[in-house]
Motif scaffolding. Structure first.
Motif, PDB file in Angstrom:
ATOM      1  N   THR A 142     -15.864   0.650  -3.645  1.00  0.00           N
ATOM      2  CA  THR A 142     -14.942   0.870  -2.936  1.00  0.00           C
ATOM      3  C   THR A 142     -13.889   1.641  -3.282  1.00  0.00           C
ATOM      4  O   THR A 142     -13.535   1.968  -4.851  1.00  0.00           O
ATOM      5  N   HIS A 143     -12.974   3.050  -2.314  1.00  0.00           N
ATOM      6  CA  HIS A 143     -12.208   3.250  -2.359  1.00  0.00           C
ATOM      7  C   HIS A 143     -11.388   2.745  -2.808  1.00  0.00           C
ATOM      8  O   HIS A 143     -10.727   2.405  -1.424  1.00  0.00           O
ATOM      9  N   LEU A 144     -10.688   2.609  -3.472  1.00  0.00           N
ATOM     10  CA  LEU A 144      -9.329   2.003  -4.095  1.00  0.00           C
ATOM     11  C   LEU A 144      -8.024   2.168  -3.049  1.00  0.00           C
ATOM     12  O   LEU A 144      -7.418   1.396  -3.159  1.00  0.00           O
ATOM     13  N   PHE A 145      -8.119   3.654  -2.887  1.00  0.00           N
ATOM     14  CA  PHE A 145      -6.932   3.952  -2.451  1.00  0.00           C
ATOM     15  C   PHE A 145      -7.001   3.879  -0.872  1.00  0.00           C
ATOM     16  O   PHE A 145      -6.260   4.540  -0.261  1.00  0.00           O
ATOM     17  N   ASP A 146      -8.558   3.557  -0.239  1.00  0.00           N
ATOM     18  CA  ASP A 146      -8.003   3.751   1.547  1.00  0.00           C
ATOM     19  C   ASP A 146      -6.773   2.926   1.521  1.00  0.00           C
ATOM     20  O   ASP A 146      -7.929   1.120   1.134  1.00  0.00           O
ATOM     21  N   PRO A 147      -6.834   2.817   2.654  1.00  0.00           N
ATOM     22  CA  PRO A 147      -5.686   1.890   3.211  1.00  0.00           C
ATOM     23  C   PRO A 147      -6.361   0.551   3.493  1.00  0.00           C
ATOM     24  O   PRO A 147      -5.851  -0.792   4.005  1.00  0.00           O
ATOM     25  N   ASP A 148      -7.477   0.873   3.972  1.00  0.00           N
ATOM     26  CA  ASP A 148      -8.177   0.080   5.262  1.00  0.00           C
ATOM     27  C   ASP A 148      -8.914  -0.603   4.147  1.00  0.00           C
ATOM     28  O   ASP A 148      -9.617  -1.880   4.258  1.00  0.00           O
ATOM     29  N   ALA A 149      -9.574  -0.332   2.486  1.00  0.00           N
ATOM     30  CA  ALA A 149     -10.266  -1.102   2.349  1.00  0.00           C
ATOM     31  C   ALA A 149     -10.167  -2.201   1.448  1.00  0.00           C
ATOM     32  O   ALA A 149      -8.564  -2.783   2.070  1.00  0.00           O
ATOM     33  N   PRO A 150     -10.489  -3.261   1.729  1.00  0.00           N
ATOM     34  CA  PRO A 150     -10.500  -4.815   1.089  1.00  0.00           C
ATOM     35  C   PRO A 150      -9.805  -4.646  -0.125  1.00  0.00           C
ATOM     36  O   PRO A 150      -9.278  -5.984  -0.051  1.00  0.00           O
ATOM     37  N   ILE A 151     -10.300  -3.882  -1.114  1.00  0.00           N
ATOM     38  CA  ILE A 151     -10.120  -3.939  -2.408  1.00  0.00           C
ATOM     39  C   ILE A 151      -8.722  -2.960  -2.627  1.00  0.00           C
ATOM     40  O   ILE A 151      -9.424  -1.493  -2.469  1.00  0.00           O
ATOM     41  N   ARG A 152      -7.854  -2.639  -3.002  1.00  0.00           N
ATOM     42  CA  ARG A 152      -6.497  -1.679  -3.099  1.00  0.00           C
ATOM     43  C   ARG A 152      -6.110  -1.515  -3.838  1.00  0.00           C
ATOM     44  O   ARG A 152      -5.927  -2.609  -5.103  1.00  0.00           O
ATOM     45  N   LEU A 153      -5.843  -0.826  -4.576  1.00  0.00           N
ATOM     46  CA  LEU A 153      -4.910  -0.319  -6.248  1.00  0.00           C
ATOM     47  C   LEU A 153      -3.851   0.446  -5.911  1.00  0.00           C
ATOM     48  O   LEU A 153      -3.588   1.539  -4.845  1.00  0.00           O
ATOM     49  N   GLU A 154      -2.934  -0.393  -6.134  1.00  0.00           N
ATOM     50  CA  GLU A 154      -1.190   0.453  -6.178  1.00  0.00           C
ATOM     51  C   GLU A 154      -0.903   0.315  -7.414  1.00  0.00           C
ATOM     52  O   GLU A 154      -0.452  -0.350  -8.297  1.00  0.00           O
ATOM     53  N   LEU A 155      -0.867   2.243  -7.643  1.00  0.00           N
ATOM     54  CA  LEU A 155      -0.763   2.443  -9.304  1.00  0.00           C
ATOM     55  C   LEU A 155       1.125   1.959  -9.132  1.00  0.00           C
ATOM     56  O   LEU A 155       2.220   2.279  -8.445  1.00  0.00           O
TER      57      LEU A 155
END
Length: 207
Positions: A142-155
């Motif tokens: 999963t690409h964690l910086f994709d805003p549409d991904a079900p799993i996301r990373l916010e630095l």
């Protein structure tokens, strides 16, 4: 904020992830402990303890790709461990999320972690991180910086105060066991306990 902020050497990437938030659906986890893992012998950060230490395989292939991608694997056949790839595209490295504080979605996290005695226990330790977030092997890549991904990373904000971060050896590794590539926020109750692998070289306490 973008994945390119993680296109750095492993220890810098681990430090950058501290205080950041990993979202899996409605559950949010503030990262308070992370371990850096480096490259194969041909890379700039040779690390025999890393999954990439013996070269590229189908299992670890995502470690050799761009930063900011989810690397998931089973530990002991039952725990899902959550990692964020780091370093430039083509160079293997990743950061294991060892512990975090649940900051949103507590009720759902508690249903997944019924054995947790307190909120601080919900995501203490890498297996519990995966369980609390409901992350599965299918989430690998999963690409964690994709805003549409079900799993996301916010630095989160970059931590610049050296006193705000503690460092020590990684947990449970038998190779490169004394490399201080485990970082944590010392004021967090969710930080896990250090356990040295019984297969690691014994510490010389005679000095």
């Amino acid at each position: 904020m973008s994945a390119e902020e993680l296109a750095v050497e492993p220890l810098c990437a681990a430090r950058r992830l501290l205080g950041s938030t990993l979202w899996s659906g409605p559950v949010g986890l503030r990262i308070v402990e992370a371990e850096a893992y480096g490259s194969d012998p041909a890379g700039p950060w040779p690390d025999p303890a890393a999954h990439s230490g013996r070269g590229r395989t189908p299992r670890n292939a995502v470690m050799f790709g761009p930063p900011g991608v989810l690397y998931v694997y089973f530990s002991y056949g039952m725990h899902t461990c959550v990692n964020v790839t780091s370093g430039p595209d083509g160079v293997a490295s990743a950061v294991l999320v060892r512990a975090g504080e649940i900051i949103a979605g507590h009720d759902l996290a508690r249903t997944r972690r019924v054995a947790a005695k307190s909120d601080a226990d919900l995501a203490r330790g890498p297996g519990n991180v995966g369980s609390a977030l409901g992350i599965r092997l299918d989430d690998y890549g999963t690409h964690l910086f994709d805003p549409d991904a079900p799993i996301r990373l916010e630095l989160g904000p970059e931590i610049t105060d050296p006193a705000a971060v503690s460092a020590g050896p990684r947990v449970g590794v038998s190779l490169a066991a004394d490399r201080p590539w485990r970082l944590w926020l010392p004021d967090s109750p969710a930080v896990s306990t250090y356990r040295r692998s019984p297969r690691a070289p014994k510490l010389d306490r005679s000095a």
